[in-house]
Design an enzyme around this catalytic site. Structure first.
Site, PDB file in Angstrom:
ATOM      1  CG  PHE A   1      40.324  38.757  45.724  1.00  0.00           C
ATOM      2  CD1 PHE A   1      39.622  37.694  46.268  1.00  0.00           C
ATOM      3  CD2 PHE A   1      40.161  39.028  44.375  1.00  0.00           C
ATOM      4  CE1 PHE A   1      38.781  36.914  45.485  1.00  0.00           C
ATOM      5  CE2 PHE A   1      39.320  38.256  43.588  1.00  0.00           C
ATOM      6  CZ  PHE A   1      38.627  37.198  44.156  1.00  0.00           C
TER       7      PHE A   1
ATOM      8  CG  ASP B   1      39.744  45.436  47.145  1.00  0.00           C
ATOM      9  OD1 ASP B   1      38.554  45.496  47.517  1.00  0.00           O
ATOM     10  OD2 ASP B   1      40.150  44.618  46.300  1.00  0.00           O
TER      11      ASP B   1
ATOM     12  CE1 TYR C   1      31.201  40.261  43.766  1.00  0.00           C
ATOM     13  CE2 TYR C   1      31.266  41.744  41.880  1.00  0.00           C
ATOM     14  CZ  TYR C   1      31.892  40.836  42.707  1.00  0.00           C
ATOM     15  OH  TYR C   1      33.193  40.500  42.481  1.00  0.00           O
ATOM     16  CE  LYS C   2      33.540  40.797  47.055  1.00  0.00           C
ATOM     17  NZ  LYS C   2      33.481  39.368  46.789  1.00  0.00           N
TER      18      LYS C   2
ATOM     19  NE  ARG D   1      34.652  33.779  51.613  1.00  0.00           N
ATOM     20  CZ  ARG D   1      34.761  34.667  50.628  1.00  0.00           C
ATOM     21  NH1 ARG D   1      35.699  35.596  50.705  1.00  0.00           N
ATOM     22  NH2 ARG D   1      33.990  34.610  49.567  1.00  0.00           N
TER      23      ARG D   1
HETATM   24  C1  LIG Z   1      39.021  41.927  47.844  1.00  0.00           C
HETATM   25  C2  LIG Z   1      38.469  41.664  46.486  1.00  0.00           C
HETATM   26  N1  LIG Z   1      38.856  42.419  45.436  1.00  0.00           N
HETATM   27  C3  LIG Z   1      38.363  42.205  44.195  1.00  0.00           C
HETATM   28  C4  LIG Z   1      37.445  41.194  43.960  1.00  0.00           C
HETATM   29  C5  LIG Z   1      36.920  40.851  42.602  1.00  0.00           C
HETATM   30  O1  LIG Z   1      36.715  41.831  41.756  1.00  0.00           O
HETATM   31  P1  LIG Z   1      35.828  41.656  40.435  1.00  0.00           P
HETATM   32  O2  LIG Z   1      34.450  42.082  40.817  1.00  0.00           O
HETATM   33  O3  LIG Z   1      36.494  42.482  39.440  1.00  0.00           O
HETATM   34  O4  LIG Z   1      35.797  40.195  40.072  1.00  0.00           O
HETATM   35  C6  LIG Z   1      37.013  40.415  45.014  1.00  0.00           C
HETATM   36  C7  LIG Z   1      36.027  39.347  44.760  1.00  0.00           C
HETATM   37  O5  LIG Z   1      35.623  38.588  45.568  1.00  0.00           O
HETATM   38  C8  LIG Z   1      37.535  40.638  46.296  1.00  0.00           C
HETATM   39  O6  LIG Z   1      37.159  39.887  47.324  1.00  0.00           O
END
Ligand SMILES: Cc1ncc(COP(=O)(O)O)c(C=O)c1O
Length: 413
Positions: free
Chosen positions: A130, A202, A227-228, A372
């Site tokens: 990401f 991550d 939030y996911k 997706r």
């Molecule tokens: C793998 C991954 N890392 C980080 C993030 C985003 O992080 P943030 O909440 O700081 O925008 C996302 C957002 O979709 C993501 O999919």
């Protein structure tokens, strides 16, 4: 429409009838007429959240006012909620802090990892990661005089053998945000350790969707979204995991007063808190944090093994239904290589997704050509899967996505 649809409908009805997690759907407030396949981007609203937020606003903020830091235990919320998230990740208490954004946590943990491995200056990162992960890795590397090398996950084990004692940390996404590929967290963590490096994962697309067993696999550091799949709400705070064995030496880049050993001593110099609290930074967004805490109630009595089993069965069925339509999926079919989302290729993904959303099937689009679809086993059923693909098939068969109104691209896709 595919000829196998009646069989798929019957298959889904059987699977729904036998689903041990079917009752958990009632813990979410899903709008009628919507099949929500974007819980991997923004989780649906858990039923416990509105009342919790009402209480947080009216009683805690409105009545108890600043007394809430003590009376309602606002101060300990980051560690308290961190432990609840940790339980879903296979982390014993005292190793997870809830707070800030994943982006901030990535910045902080890469700095922490470089400092835990003095003399080593290389960060290995996935070119397909990401984007925020790469942007932040490069920024902190520049600040600390380190170097980010982009190594595809398939070449990582070899790169560790070659680069050996220069690598401080590997920083990879557990599930690829675009393809839905699940990475070999145990194997790659062990490969990093064999080279004397640390592993930072991550977990944005795996936290709350599958068992991760951070402690069992000796992961060093991890970050992820609230939030996911965890369904904490838009902009919910993230989390950071620091393995117990590293906490005493963990020195993050952002040394805010909430991470101080004696925050209300108001000392002029920084002394980190002895425990995981050193990963705190500043005043957290309490309303969002308390919403996330209430959202976690949806996991009460739910085994992550059962969540994983259903996630695989849902995505198996979706992949089979999409294959019935003759569409190509990017997501691996092998269970060991799949998260809880499926990427379907189509040359006009934006128009197709806009037509789907118009018909109540909500997913999203990732460039260049990916539709997706995320499957949160807590609230998606098998009939949802079959119906969503029926709608997709209908759109493609009739060319409904070619309607001029679907040519206008939204800002957020
Ligand atoms: C793998 C991954 N890392 C980080 C993030 C985003 O992080 P943030 O909440 O700081 O925008 C996302 C957002 O979709 C993501 O999919």
């Amino acid at each position: 429409m595919s000829d196998s649809l009646p069989n798929r409908v019957a298959e889904a009805a059987e699977l729904d009838a036998a689903d041990p997690l079917a009752h958990v759907r009632e813990r979410f407030l899903l709008p009628a007429g919507v099949i929500y396949l974007d819980g991997n981007s923004l989780g649906a609203l858990p039923a416990a959240v509105p009342d919790a937020l009402h209480d947080a606003v009216h009683r805690q903020w409105g009545t108890d006012l600043i007394r809430s830091w003590n009376a309602n235990d606002w101060w300990d919320a980051p560690a308290r909620i961190g432990d609840r998230i940790g339980a879903l990740l296979g982390a014993a208490p005292g190793q997870v802090i809830c707070g800030d954004s994943t982006s901030v946590q990535i910045f902080n943990t890469i700095a922490g990892a470089l400092r835990l491995r003095p003399g080593r200056t290389v960060v290995l990162a996935d070119p397909d990661s990401f984007p925020t992960d790469l942007y932040l890795a490069e920024s902190i590397a520049k600040l600390l005089g380190a170097e980010v090398r982009r190594v595809p996950v398939d070449a990582l084990a070899e790169a560790l053998l070659v680069a050996g004692d220069t690598v401080a940390v590997i920083a990879y996404n557990h599930v690829d945000y675009r393809s839905g590929e699940l990475r070999d967290l145990p194997g790659l963590t062990a490969a990093a350790h064999a080279a004397g490096a640390l592993a930072l994962w991550d977990l944005c697309h795996s936290a709350g969707a599958l068992p991760i067993d951070l402690d069992a696999y000796d992961v060093d550091l991890a970050v992820g979204c609230g939030y996911k799949y965890l369904s904490g709400g838009p902009g919910a705070p993230a989390f950071v995991y620091v393995a117990e064995r590293h906490i005493a030496a963990f020195a993050p880049a952002l040394t805010g007063w909430h991470g101080h050993a004696n925050p209300f001593g108001m000392e002029a110099g920084y002394t980190p808190a002895p425990g995981i609290e050193r990963a705190r930074i500043g005043t957290p967004p309490l309303l969002s944090m308390l919403a996330l805490e209430a959202a976690l109630d949806a996991y009460e009595g739910v085994s992550m093994v059962a969540v994983r089993a259903k996630g695989l069965a849902l995505t198996d069925l979706f992949i089979a239904c999409v294959a019935d339509l003759g569409l190509e999926t990017l997501t691996p079919t092998e269970h060991a290589l799949r998260g809880s989302q499926v990427a379907v290729r189509h040359p006009e993904p934006h128009a197709v997704m806009a037509a789907l959303i118009d018909r109540g099937v909500i997913g999203d689009v990732r460039p260049p050509d990916v539709l997706r679809f995320g499957f949160n086993p807590l609230y998606i059923g098998y009939a949802d899967v079959v119906e969503s693909v029926r709608v997709l098939g209908d759109i493609l068969e009739t060319g409904a996505h070619r309607d001029a109104r679907y040519a206008i691209r939204a800002t957020v896709t």
